[in-house]
Design a protein around this motif. Structure first.
Motif, mmCIF file in Angstrom:
data_model
loop_
_atom_site.group_PDB
_atom_site.id
_atom_site.type_symbol
_atom_site.label_atom_id
_atom_site.label_comp_id
_atom_site.label_asym_id
_atom_site.label_seq_id
_atom_site.Cartn_x
_atom_site.Cartn_y
_atom_site.Cartn_z
ATOM 1 N N LYS A 122 41.050 68.839 -1.454
ATOM 2 C CA LYS A 122 41.286 68.390 -2.826
ATOM 3 C C LYS A 122 41.369 66.877 -2.915
ATOM 4 N N GLN A 159 37.470 65.527 -6.119
ATOM 5 C CA GLN A 159 38.015 66.849 -5.822
ATOM 6 C C GLN A 159 39.254 67.185 -6.642
ATOM 7 N N ASP A 160 39.922 66.179 -7.167
ATOM 8 C CA ASP A 160 41.126 66.426 -7.966
ATOM 9 C C ASP A 160 40.838 66.518 -9.465
ATOM 10 N N ASP A 178 44.288 76.639 -16.755
ATOM 11 C CA ASP A 178 44.742 77.228 -15.497
ATOM 12 C C ASP A 178 45.055 76.194 -14.428
ATOM 13 N N TYR A 180 42.842 74.601 -12.560
ATOM 14 C CA TYR A 180 41.917 74.631 -11.425
ATOM 15 C C TYR A 180 41.079 73.358 -11.386
ATOM 16 N N THR A 181 40.886 72.851 -10.172
ATOM 17 C CA THR A 181 40.171 71.598 -9.967
ATOM 18 C C THR A 181 38.814 71.841 -9.317
ATOM 19 N N ASP A 199 39.344 73.191 -5.999
ATOM 20 C CA ASP A 199 39.575 74.642 -6.004
ATOM 21 C C ASP A 199 38.245 75.396 -6.059
ATOM 22 N N ALA A 226 36.606 75.290 -2.692
ATOM 23 C CA ALA A 226 37.294 76.221 -1.786
ATOM 24 C C ALA A 226 36.883 77.671 -2.078
ATOM 25 N N TYR A 227 36.723 78.004 -3.361
ATOM 26 C CA TYR A 227 36.294 79.358 -3.741
ATOM 27 C C TYR A 227 34.886 79.635 -3.222
#
Length: 102
Positions: A7, A25-26, A33, A35-36, A39, A42-43
């Motif tokens: 992140k 990333q942030d 929600d 979500y960044t 995130d 990463a998903y």
């Protein structure tokens, strides 16, 4: 695939032998929600082993939301950006006429 998602504002990763820089990333993409972009990376990293076999060798069209999904309408990106690296495969697809074969 060797991917390290973070992140942090900027991360360099190696994917398929290619170095890719991940930025912002942030950045919050889904404000409700929290979500960044990190995130989301990463998903995709988590689902990659399952989904990549289905996506391989298929052209990609993306709907981008530069200011977040709740801020404005999306932009359909069908053309490969000029700044895309040379190792990204390119394909030319004939435009659809809008009619369907019967």
């Amino acid at each position: 695939m060797s991917v390290v998602a973070s992140k942090k504002t900027e991360t360099t990763v190696v994917v398929g032998g290619q170095t890719v820089k991940l930025t912002n990333q942030d950045k919050v993409l889904w404000p409700k929600d929290g979500y960044t972009k990190g995130d989301l990376v990463a998903y995709y990293r988590a689902v990659a082993p399952v989904i990549l076999p289905y996506l391989r060798d298929n052209p990609l069209t993306m709907e981008r939301f530069p200011d977040g999904v709740e801020m404005a309408r999306g932009i359909w990106e069908k053309q490969l950006p000029r700044y895309a690296p040379d190792w990204v495969n390119r394909a030319t697809i004939a435009p659809s006429t809008g009619s369907r074969a019967r």
